[in-house]
Scaffold this active site. Structure first.
Site, short mmCIF file in Angstrom:
data_model
loop_
_atom_site.label_atom_id
_atom_site.label_comp_id
_atom_site.label_asym_id
_atom_site.label_seq_id
_atom_site.Cartn_x
_atom_site.Cartn_y
_atom_site.Cartn_z
N CYS A 120 25.23 69.27 19.33
CA CYS A 120 24.93 68.05 20.07
C CYS A 120 24.85 68.31 21.56
O CYS A 120 24.58 67.39 22.32
CB CYS A 120 25.98 66.97 19.77
SG CYS A 120 27.55 67.29 20.58
N PHE A 151 34.33 45.45 37.05
CA PHE A 151 33.80 44.68 38.17
C PHE A 151 34.93 43.92 38.87
O PHE A 151 34.80 42.74 39.23
CB PHE A 151 32.71 43.70 37.71
CG PHE A 151 31.46 44.36 37.22
CD1 PHE A 151 30.64 45.07 38.08
CD2 PHE A 151 31.10 44.27 35.88
CE1 PHE A 151 29.48 45.68 37.63
CE2 PHE A 151 29.93 44.87 35.43
CZ PHE A 151 29.13 45.58 36.30
N VAL A 152 36.06 44.61 39.07
CA VAL A 152 37.23 43.96 39.65
C VAL A 152 36.99 43.70 41.13
O VAL A 152 36.68 44.61 41.90
CB VAL A 152 38.49 44.82 39.45
CG1 VAL A 152 39.68 44.20 40.18
CG2 VAL A 152 38.79 44.98 37.97
N ARG A 153 37.13 42.45 41.52
CA ARG A 153 37.07 42.02 42.90
C ARG A 153 38.35 41.24 43.21
O ARG A 153 39.12 40.95 42.31
CB ARG A 153 35.83 41.14 43.16
CG ARG A 153 34.51 41.84 42.83
CD ARG A 153 34.24 43.01 43.77
NE ARG A 153 32.95 43.62 43.50
CZ ARG A 153 32.75 44.66 42.68
NH1 ARG A 153 33.78 45.18 42.02
NH2 ARG A 153 31.55 45.17 42.50
N LYS A 154 38.54 40.87 44.44
CA LYS A 154 39.79 40.22 44.81
C LYS A 154 39.97 38.87 44.14
O LYS A 154 41.09 38.42 43.91
CB LYS A 154 39.88 40.10 46.34
CG LYS A 154 40.03 41.45 47.03
CD LYS A 154 40.09 41.33 48.54
CE LYS A 154 40.19 42.71 49.18
NZ LYS A 154 40.20 42.63 50.67
N GLN A 155 38.87 38.18 43.83
CA GLN A 155 39.00 36.86 43.22
C GLN A 155 38.22 36.72 41.92
O GLN A 155 38.09 35.61 41.41
CB GLN A 155 38.55 35.78 44.21
CG GLN A 155 39.39 35.76 45.49
CD GLN A 155 39.08 34.54 46.35
OE1 GLN A 155 39.09 33.42 45.88
NE2 GLN A 155 38.81 34.78 47.63
N ARG A 156 37.74 37.82 41.35
CA ARG A 156 37.05 37.73 40.06
C ARG A 156 37.03 39.10 39.40
O ARG A 156 37.21 40.12 40.05
CB ARG A 156 35.63 37.20 40.24
CG ARG A 156 34.75 38.05 41.14
CD ARG A 156 33.38 37.40 41.32
NE ARG A 156 32.57 38.12 42.30
CZ ARG A 156 31.80 39.16 42.04
NH1 ARG A 156 31.72 39.62 40.79
NH2 ARG A 156 31.10 39.76 42.98
#
Length: 276
Positions: A117, A254-259
């Site tokens: 492979c 997609f970690v952000r400070k508010q989402r």
């Protein structure tokens, strides 16, 4: 072509003259560049793999790689780690328990010459997707923990602030406070360094936060050492999500400070939006 030779001692950064050009004209500056060094892992005298690394926290890397790749099952199976600097890079000499070294040699023997492979010499795609067990189910984050961890990570990346070119992996407490950070030019190596440091410390419950995307390999490393939640600043791959779902690991991306997005097992993270 001449061989690259490294200065002794090998430092994490080195200065470089650069001409910066903008609409205001050209100016000469001195930059700091992150050093990228070949690091060979040598088990009981047998060279196993060479990785490109930042030359810091290499004992953590040696231990973390050994654990996350299943070469050892616990840190006590490594009797010693010795760092040897060469002109062309660094060798990490690890002395393994005899049973673990025998298993490593057998695994290498089975892989020799197989190119079916094209991935790591394995024979089939089924062998490339290595199984892992289920992680524990004890972790519960406090509201806003992911946002707090991200904010603290942004200020804790010393090498990245100096050079702008390294990844980071952080161990974070359930309330989001950052306990420790490891950095490297390679995202996999940064995570292995964190895994190695965690294996030697009593940090307690928590989760890992990565400055990179969440690939299959990174989720596999997390599950292999029992990490219940892996958070990444960028996107996950489809295979990473599948592995997280199968292993019981919570994958946030997609970690952000508010989402953020929860791609598997969201029960460990409160539904309420982060409060600031």
């Amino acid at each position: 072509m001449s061989d690259v030779q490294f200065d002794t001692p090998i430092l994490p950064t080195r200065p470089c003259r650069v001409r910066r050009v903008s609409a205001d004209g050209a100016r000469d500056h001195e930059d700091l560049l992150a050093t990228e060094v070949p690091v060979a892992l040598v088990f009981n005298g047998l060279s196993h793999v060479v990785m490109m690394c930042s030359p810091l926290d290499l004992d953590d890397f040696a231990l973390g790689f050994s654990l996350s790749e299943g070469i050892v099952g616990r840190r006590e199976e490594i009797f010693s780690i010795e760092t040897v600097e060469r002109a062309a890079g660094i060798e990490l000499h690890l002395e393994l328990a005899s049973a673990r070294f025998s298993a490593l040699k057998e695994r290498r023997r089975q892989l020799t010459g197989r190119t079916g492979c094209g991935l790591c010499g394995v024979e089939s795609l089924q062998q490339a997707i290595r199984p892992v067990g289920h992680v524990g189910q004890t972790l519960q984050l406090a509201p806003g923990a992911l946002g707090r961890a991200l904010a603290e990570l942004e200020t804790g990346q010393t090498l990245a602030m100096e050079t702008g070119c390294t990844h980071a992996a952080a161990w974070c407490a359930p309330d989001g406070s950052v306990v420790a950070v490891r950095e490297d030019v390679g995202r996999h190596v940064a995570f292995d360094k964190l895994i190695g440091a965690r294996a030697q410390a009593d940090w307690g419950a928590g989760f890992a936060l990565l400055s990179s995307r969440a690939s299959y390999e990174l989720v596999h490393k997390a599950a292999a050492v029992g990490i219940e939640l892996l958070a990444a600043m960028s996107a996950p791959t489809a295979l990473a999500v599948e592995l997280a779902q199968a292993s019981g690991l919570t994958l946030a991306a997609f970690v952000r400070k508010q989402r953020y997005g929860l791609y598997s097992h969201p029960a460990r993270v409160p539904d309420s939006a982060p409060q600031h």
